[in-house]
Write a protein that holds these residues in place. Structure first.
Motif, PDB file in Angstrom:
ATOM      1  N   THR A   4       1.268  16.867   6.142  1.00  0.00           N
ATOM      2  CA  THR A   4       1.641  15.966   5.049  1.00  0.00           C
ATOM      3  C   THR A   4       0.365  15.405   4.427  1.00  0.00           C
ATOM      4  O   THR A   4      -0.380  14.651   5.060  1.00  0.00           O
ATOM      5  CB  THR A   4       2.520  14.812   5.545  1.00  0.00           C
ATOM      6  OG1 THR A   4       3.711  15.358   6.130  1.00  0.00           O
ATOM      7  CG2 THR A   4       2.903  13.902   4.391  1.00  0.00           C
TER       8      THR A   4
ATOM      9  N   GLU B  13      -1.513  13.169   1.494  1.00  0.00           N
ATOM     10  CA  GLU B  13      -1.213  12.031   0.626  1.00  0.00           C
ATOM     11  C   GLU B  13      -2.492  11.580  -0.085  1.00  0.00           C
ATOM     12  O   GLU B  13      -3.497  11.280   0.547  1.00  0.00           O
ATOM     13  CB  GLU B  13      -0.639  10.873   1.418  1.00  0.00           C
ATOM     14  CG  GLU B  13      -0.253   9.688   0.515  1.00  0.00           C
ATOM     15  CD  GLU B  13       0.484   8.587   1.262  1.00  0.00           C
ATOM     16  OE1 GLU B  13       0.868   7.595   0.613  1.00  0.00           O
ATOM     17  OE2 GLU B  13       0.680   8.731   2.492  1.00  0.00           O
TER      18      GLU B  13
ATOM     19  N   ILE C 163       2.326  12.806  -2.641  1.00  0.00           N
ATOM     20  CA  ILE C 163       2.554  13.282  -1.272  1.00  0.00           C
ATOM     21  C   ILE C 163       3.019  14.725  -1.309  1.00  0.00           C
ATOM     22  O   ILE C 163       3.933  15.076  -2.072  1.00  0.00           O
ATOM     23  CB  ILE C 163       3.595  12.395  -0.555  1.00  0.00           C
ATOM     24  CG1 ILE C 163       3.110  10.938  -0.492  1.00  0.00           C
ATOM     25  CG2 ILE C 163       3.885  12.922   0.852  1.00  0.00           C
ATOM     26  CD1 ILE C 163       4.119   9.976   0.105  1.00  0.00           C
TER      27      ILE C 163
ATOM     28  N   GLU D 191       3.963  18.158   1.276  1.00  0.00           N
ATOM     29  CA  GLU D 191       4.122  18.798   2.575  1.00  0.00           C
ATOM     30  C   GLU D 191       3.768  20.270   2.433  1.00  0.00           C
ATOM     31  O   GLU D 191       4.343  20.973   1.588  1.00  0.00           O
ATOM     32  CB  GLU D 191       5.554  18.635   3.099  1.00  0.00           C
ATOM     33  CG  GLU D 191       5.882  17.217   3.503  1.00  0.00           C
ATOM     34  CD  GLU D 191       7.184  17.126   4.275  1.00  0.00           C
ATOM     35  OE1 GLU D 191       7.918  18.139   4.322  1.00  0.00           O
ATOM     36  OE2 GLU D 191       7.456  16.054   4.827  1.00  0.00           O
TER      37      GLU D 191
END
Length: 571
Positions: A416, A418, A441, A443
């Motif tokens: 993840t 960010e 963000i 993934e």
């Protein structure tokens, strides 16, 4: 009254003298000088709207004039004296005197000042501290010009001409251009083209750096004393009885562009394709066009805060508040006293009195944080201090940014990422197709070591930041073949390399799909579960063999993600 010509419309300017004026030179669009009989020196600071007599060091006839810049200039007179100013004509110093050798003209080339005299040429390389002389041939030179720093020509009586190859130190006499015509002036239009004017309306042209000469029809029989060009195409010659001619093709053809007054013109200065000056008998100076342009910079439109080192766009409006036409006006933009763009910004076009224009300027960059004072003014402006634009711009540095979530991973891991420190975000590279590249963000499930690049927009700055996902070489997992970026095969039925092997795919272990495209984007092959054994591409498209060349593949599976690469099909 002005007389309309093809490019030049003449109007007489008011001068404070009736003495004949022999030379005229402008240092910019507004500051100029004219000199002549009785030691007359005239100066203008507004394009000739007003001419004033300035201090003169001589009462002799001044026959030569040249200013190197707005401060440093030279004059010479028929008394054989050369004077120099270093303060813009406020004062003059004698730097040479020989009453036995009257001066005929002045020329300046590559830092060397030449004084043309009876039968020889005086020259100095140190601003008049020391002098040498040279013989140009068996004649008295009337005019001189150079096609380069080293190659120049002198002309004089009876069609005489000589040439130098060493910057004017030594001269070689060439065959006379004519045996009956006095040559009064020469001008180097280009590195190969020369124009010479003389008695009885004579105009000669050479297009091979003086090897051969052709007489060009002038349409006049009056003596022509002066020639000057502003570029390779536009020039003017002038002489007695209002003989004024212009060319727009580099001197091949000439048309009459008289002032409308029967007058004698000794010198011409051509500033551009519409602005020019004549001077001559009875203190006369003529200008084309009749008015004087004056460009006022009016208003700045753009950011008042910018990011250090990053380009921004601004515009400014300007107007012609003078009475003449402004052609291709130029502007300087100063930032903290230094030119922001180095050279002058040129607006291309003609502005008549009252015209207002907005100019957009891209790629402005300020490299020092803090408050920077910007000044925008026209190089055509007479009163720059009153008509300039003054604006303060705050230059800020970017605030800190961060991208977290990178690090070491094994195949199948999800990371993840960010990004923070901005108002908006745009992921430039690393994400799979279909991802929302504007989300802060992300993934990701990388297969290989991957660098993720994100563009972070702040209030005034745009920052690029990165996160690195690094493949752990010690992962306890099935062996994974890393795909190459380029594959090749030769489907010629020789039993060797006859089909495309994508070594990172196995249809039983890795369910997948493969598409192959030609260079025009047409899909020529598709299959599920490409396994390099039963399902593979053999180089055909339908029932035909595909031509040799470069192809592109996209392979997708849960284990590998999306893999793209090139294929070279050879025969």
């Amino acid at each position: 009254m002005p007389v309309k010509a093809q490019n030049y419309t003449w109007s007489q300017q008011t001068t404070p003298t009736t003495n004949q004026l022999n030379c005229i030179q402008f240092l910019n669009n507004f500051e100029g000088y004219s000199v002549g009989w009785g030691g007359t020196i005239l100066k203008t600071l507004n394009g000739g709207t007003d001419w004033v007599a300035v201090n003169s060091p001589t009462t002799e006839i001044i026959v030569g004039l040249h200013f190197v810049d707005i401060n440093t200039g030279y004059i010479c007179d028929t008394g054989g004296t050369v004077f120099k100013t270093t303060d813009g004509s406020l004062s003059w110093d004698m730097v040479y005197d020989n009453s036995l050798k009257p001066c005929d003209n002045i020329h300046y080339n590559n830092g060397r000042l030449f004084i043309l005299r009876d039968n020889d040429v005086l020259y100095t390389d140190d601003g008049g501290v020391s002098w040498d002389s040279t013989i140009v041939g068996g004649f008295s030179p009337e005019s001189m010009d150079f096609v380069s720093n080293s190659v120049g020509f002198c002309v004089g009586g009876l069609g005489s001409i000589s040439k130098t190859l060493d910057g004017g130190i030594t001269w070689v006499t060439l065959p006379n251009i004519s045996t009956s015509i006095t040559l009064w002036d020469i001008y180097a239009v280009t590195s190969t083209k020369l124009i010479v004017v003389g008695s009885s309306g004579a105009i000669f042209q050479s297009t091979d750096t003086g090897l051969t000469w052709n007489m060009v029809p002038s349409g006049v029989s009056n003596h022509l004393y002066t020639v000057h060009f502003t570029n390779a195409t536009h020039g003017i010659v002038a002489g007695e009885n209002d003989a004024v001619l212009e060319t727009t093709d580099g001197g091949t053809t000439w048309i009459a562009t008289p002032t409308g007054m029967t007058n004698l013109y000794i010198d011409v200065y051509v500033a551009n394709q519409t602005i020019a000056y004549l001077c001559g008998a009875n203190g006369s100076i003529y200008r084309s066009p009749g008015g004087v342009e004056d460009i006022a910079a009016l208003e700045y439109t753009g950011p008042d805060t910018v990011c250090v080192g990053q380009p921004f766009v601004f515009s400014f409006t300007f107007a012609n508040v003078g009475t003449g036409i402004a052609t291709n006006p130029g502007f300087q933009v100063l930032a903290g006293g230094s030119a922001l763009f180095g050279d002058t910004i040129t607006w291309v076009g003609n502005l008549v009195q009252g015209d207002t224009v907005e100019h957009f300027q891209a790629n402005a960059v300020l490299n020092s944080p803090g408050t920077v004072s910007i000044i925008i003014f026209s190089t055509e402006q007479f009163n720059q201090a009153n008509n300039a634009i003054f604006v303060d711009i705050e230059v800020v540095a970017p605030t800190p940014t961060e991208v977290t979530g990178g690090g070491v991973f094994c195949p199948g891991d999800t990371l993840t990422l960010e990004a923070s420190g901005g108002n908006s975000y745009y992921w430039v590279s690393g994400l799979d197709s279909g991802a929302d590249v504007t989300s802060s963000i992300q993934e990701v499930t990388p297969l290989l070591t991957t660098q993720y690049l994100v563009e972070i927009q702040q209030d005034y700055c745009k920052v690029l930041d990165t996160a690195l996902a690094e493949l752990d070489q010690n992962c306890d997992t099935i062996e994974l073949i890393i795909p190459a970026e380029h594959y090749a095969f030769s489907p010629n039925n020789d039993g060797v390399n006859d089909f495309l092997v994508l070594d990172f795919l196995d249809g039983t272990l890795y369910p997948n799909s493969v598409s192959i495209f030609n260079r025009w984007g047409d899909r020529v092959y598709y299959t599920d579960n490409y396994d390099n054994v039963e399902l593979y591409w053999d180089g055909t498209y339908g029932e035909r063999n595909s031509p040799p060349g470069t192809y592109f593949f996209i392979a997708e599976s849960e284990e590998t993600g999306t893999v793209k690469g090139w294929i070279q099909l050879v025969k």
